[in-house]
Scaffold this active site. Structure first.
Site, PDB file in Angstrom:
ATOM      1  N   ARG A   1     -39.585  32.345   0.616  1.00 24.73           N
ATOM      2  CA  ARG A   1     -39.531  33.624   1.331  1.00 24.73           C
ATOM      3  C   ARG A   1     -38.655  33.467   2.572  1.00 24.73           C
ATOM      4  NH1 ARG A   1     -45.233  36.389   2.875  1.00 24.73           N
ATOM      5  NH2 ARG A   1     -45.392  34.793   4.479  1.00 24.73           N
TER       6      ARG A   1
ATOM      7  N   ARG B   1     -51.370  28.623   2.850  1.00 28.37           N
ATOM      8  CA  ARG B   1     -50.675  28.272   1.604  1.00 28.37           C
ATOM      9  C   ARG B   1     -49.169  28.482   1.739  1.00 28.37           C
ATOM     10  NH1 ARG B   1     -51.575  33.645  -2.028  1.00 28.37           N
ATOM     11  NH2 ARG B   1     -51.861  35.014  -0.257  1.00 28.37           N
TER      12      ARG B   1
ATOM     13  N   LYS C   1     -44.094  29.605  -0.090  1.00 32.08           N
ATOM     14  CA  LYS C   1     -45.445  30.176  -0.200  1.00 32.08           C
ATOM     15  C   LYS C   1     -46.059  29.696  -1.515  1.00 32.08           C
ATOM     16  CE  LYS C   1     -47.665  34.689   0.018  1.00 32.08           C
ATOM     17  NZ  LYS C   1     -47.437  36.131  -0.016  1.00 32.08           N
TER      18      LYS C   1
ATOM     19  N   ASP D   1     -52.769  40.244  11.243  1.00 28.03           N
ATOM     20  CA  ASP D   1     -52.057  39.021  10.849  1.00 28.03           C
ATOM     21  C   ASP D   1     -50.998  39.307   9.791  1.00 28.03           C
ATOM     22  OD1 ASP D   1     -54.615  39.453   9.433  1.00 28.03           O
ATOM     23  OD2 ASP D   1     -53.873  37.875   8.117  1.00 28.03           O
ATOM     24  N   ASN D   2     -50.904  40.559   9.369  1.00 26.20           N
ATOM     25  CA  ASN D   2     -49.884  40.910   8.383  1.00 26.20           C
ATOM     26  C   ASN D   2     -48.854  41.877   8.940  1.00 26.20           C
ATOM     27  OD1 ASN D   2     -51.009  39.301   6.373  1.00 26.20           O
ATOM     28  ND2 ASN D   2     -52.383  40.923   5.677  1.00 26.20           N
TER      29      ASN D   2
HETATM   30  P1  AMP Z   1     -53.322  37.006   3.017  1.00 21.04           P
HETATM   31  O1  AMP Z   1     -54.328  37.760   2.211  1.00 21.04           O
HETATM   32  O2  AMP Z   1     -52.183  36.503   2.178  1.00 21.04           O
HETATM   33  O3  AMP Z   1     -52.883  37.709   4.239  1.00 21.04           O
HETATM   34  O4  AMP Z   1     -54.067  35.695   3.503  1.00 21.04           O
HETATM   35  C1  AMP Z   1     -55.077  35.675   4.460  1.00 21.04           C
HETATM   36  C2  AMP Z   1     -55.314  34.252   4.908  1.00 21.04           C
HETATM   37  O5  AMP Z   1     -55.853  33.466   3.835  1.00 21.04           O
HETATM   38  C3  AMP Z   1     -54.053  33.537   5.349  1.00 21.04           C
HETATM   39  O6  AMP Z   1     -54.405  32.709   6.414  1.00 21.04           O
HETATM   40  C4  AMP Z   1     -53.662  32.755   4.111  1.00 21.04           C
HETATM   41  O7  AMP Z   1     -52.870  31.638   4.409  1.00 21.04           O
HETATM   42  C5  AMP Z   1     -55.022  32.339   3.565  1.00 21.04           C
HETATM   43  N1  AMP Z   1     -54.970  32.093   2.115  1.00 21.04           N
HETATM   44  C6  AMP Z   1     -54.810  33.007   1.129  1.00 21.04           C
HETATM   45  N2  AMP Z   1     -54.813  32.405  -0.068  1.00 21.04           N
HETATM   46  C7  AMP Z   1     -54.981  31.083   0.130  1.00 21.04           C
HETATM   47  C8  AMP Z   1     -55.063  29.934  -0.726  1.00 21.04           C
HETATM   48  N3  AMP Z   1     -54.964  30.030  -2.045  1.00 21.04           N
HETATM   49  N4  AMP Z   1     -55.251  28.742  -0.134  1.00 21.04           N
HETATM   50  C9  AMP Z   1     -55.352  28.631   1.190  1.00 21.04           C
HETATM   51  N5  AMP Z   1     -55.281  29.647   2.049  1.00 21.04           N
HETATM   52  C10 AMP Z   1     -55.100  30.869   1.533  1.00 21.04           C
HETATM   53 MG    MG Z   2     -51.165  37.449   5.197  1.00 23.62          MG
END
Ligand code: AMP
Ligand code: MG
Length: 483
Positions: free
Chosen positions: A169, A91, A106, A244-245
């Site tokens: 961002r 996203r 984002k 990944d974070n």
């Molecule tokens: P995060 O929790 O932000 O680290 O996200 C973990 C993974 O899920 C990452 O690859 C994000 O890009 C994906 N992700 C989180 N929310 C969404 C969304 N609403 N649509 C598509 N991908 C998402």
């Molecule tokens: Mg993330």
């Protein structure tokens, strides 16, 4: 299409195997809610431009300049300990670089990595990230920055329908440990290009060493140890330290479920999905080392011909990361307590202090500010957070004995402490209240909080509410991912 911004696209051009070209969704009739004029200026963007329709169109995906090559970055990652080989920006879209800073949108719609997600963000989490990340910057803690918070003209559907948002961002780099895990899985050539790109852009000094990849690894370990020590020094609980974070640049990234600890409790967890407390406050340094061990594994093929030797060399560096972290942490605490140096006695003072906080469940942030006040006027103890602590007096005597060696006035030491210890932090109840009002269309309180947190050390003549934990802070505060 214009070229009003001079975008570079080094990632898109040099690392085409670990990203996918894709176009942002156009969010028509969006509205700029927060603009970071100061950051814009640092990026060389004029106020006129920031206030223009053209700027809104670029950052809401309606029309990008010709010189932008929009991409979604691919990455893998260990999430709560389990490897996921195929994550990526689901996203977020990187629209280019300005002055060596990456500009990412984002919540800008689906990308090739969206899987089943809608690629969108709700406005609440966008505003939350804006405020918290800018606070981190005000505290001189490396972090992704927030340039704009934009409200889209549509709803996103989570547990309920919520207004949508986009966050512009800004970061030196969005390359994560997970990016290396992804590249390693592709092949050694891709891995090498990623490592070379990272070294050239973020750790060029490693090029001057005998083994640039080993030196790069050591530099990342060091940067991240420093980062986590700074988190710990302000009671920040990241909440989702998946590989990944964790940015290899050492910037704080991903503000989803993070929150600040109020009463000192090493086991503090906020995230609704962290049932085991894997990412609890005091676990963060150990998780850092765990994450770096995953990073080390990806680098093995680059270090040398003999695998066993490479592993040994990487392990030796990894071994010193925890002690390095500990040194950085004591250095932070040294400053917070107005001490001159970190030595055996002062470490006892630091540890003793934390024990008092833990035993009496004292508010972490307030404690340092109260301590600085008590140093000037001992009578204040009875109105302070320490008033019920039986151990405080003894500890205080030991601390004062140390300070008295410095031949500095208590006022001077107290002032210095206030310079490093914030009185305002993004307290959970304050942020929630601001977001609640914002969800009804009134952004004024979020703006006010944001302004207040720009100088977090400066106590202002405003409601005491901003200084204190919520009166019902014994209720657990819960944060959510997937925002
Ligand atoms: P995060 O929790 O932000 O680290 O996200 C973990 C993974 O899920 C990452 O690859 C994000 O890009 C994906 N992700 C989180 N929310 C969404 C969304 N609403 N649509 C598509 N991908 C998402
Ligand atoms: Mg993330």
């Amino acid at each position: 299409m214009s070229n009003s911004i001079n975008f570079e696209n080094s990632f898109a051009k040099e690392l085409s195997e670990i990203c996918e070209k894709c176009s942002p969704t156009a969010f028509l009739e969006s509205e700029m809610l927060l603009k970071n004029y100061k950051l814009a200026e640092e990026l060389g963007l004029s106020k006129n431009f920031i206030d223009s329709e053209e700027c809104l169109n670029i950052f809401s995906g309606v029309s990008l300049p010709e010189n932008s090559i929009p991409i979604a970055q691919a990455y893998a990652g260990h999430q709560f300990g389990h490897f996921n080989p195929q994550l990526g920006d689901g996203r977020a879209i990187l629209i280019g670089e300005i002055n060596d800073y990456e500009i990412q949108l984002k919540g800008i719609g689906q990308t090739p990595f969206s899987r089943r997600g809608d690629g969108k963000s709700a406005l609440g989490p966008v505003l939350r990230e804006y405020v918290i990340s800018e606070f981190m910057h005000s505290m001189s803690i490396p972090t992704t920055r927030s340039l704009f918070a934009i409200k889209t003209n549509e709803f996103v559907y989570r547990e309920s329908a919520q207004p949508g948002g986009i966050l512009a961002r800004v970061a030196r780099s969005h390359i994560r440990i997970g990016t290396f895990e992804y590249a390693r899985n592709k092949n050694n050539e891709v891995l090498k290009s990623l490592a070379d790109y990272s070294i050239n852009r973020y750790y060029p000094e490693s090029n001057e060493t005998d083994n640039k990849y080993l030196s790069f690894f050591a530099a990342v370990c060091n940067k991240q140890a420093l980062l986590i020590s700074k988190w710990m020094s302000i009671g920040f609980v990241h909440g989702v330290m998946n590989t990944d974070n964790m940015a290899i640049s050492g910037e704080t990234i991903d503000y989803g479920p993070c929150a600040f600890m109020d009463k000192y409790d090493p086991k503090t967890v906020f995230s609704s999905i962290d049932h085991q407390g894997r990412y609890a406050y005091l676990n963060q340094p150990a998780i850092l080392v765990w994450n770096l061990s995953k990073f080390a594994e990806t680098l093995i093929p680059l270090i040398g011909e003999k695998e066993e030797k490479s592993i040994k060399q990487l392990s030796d560096i990894l071994q010193v990361t925890m002690p390095t972290y500990q040194e950085y942490f004591y250095e932070e605490m040294r400053q917070k307590l107005g001490l001159k140096d970190v030595n055996e006695n002062n470490i006892k003072i630091i540890e003793g202090y934390l024990k008092i906080l833990e035993f009496m469940k004292i508010d972490f942030t307030l404690s340092f500010r109260d301590l600085a006040k008590i140093l000037i006027d001992k009578k204040i103890v009875k109105d302070s957070v320490f008033k019920e602590s039986q151990d405080f007096n003894d500890w205080y005597k030991g601390w004062l004995k140390e300070l008295n060696k410095y031949k500095k006035s208590n006022e001077d030491i107290s002032r210095k402490m206030d310079d490093v210890n914030p009185c305002y932090i993004p307290r959970n109840h304050i942020i929630e209240r601001g977001l609640g009002i914002a969800s009804e269309g009134d952004i004024s309180q979020i703006k006010e909080i944001n302004e207040l947190l720009r100088s977090p050390h400066l106590e202002k003549n405003i409601s005491k509410d901003y200084l204190s934990p919520s009166s019902d802070s014994d209720l657990p505060y819960i944060t959510y991912c997937g925002t």
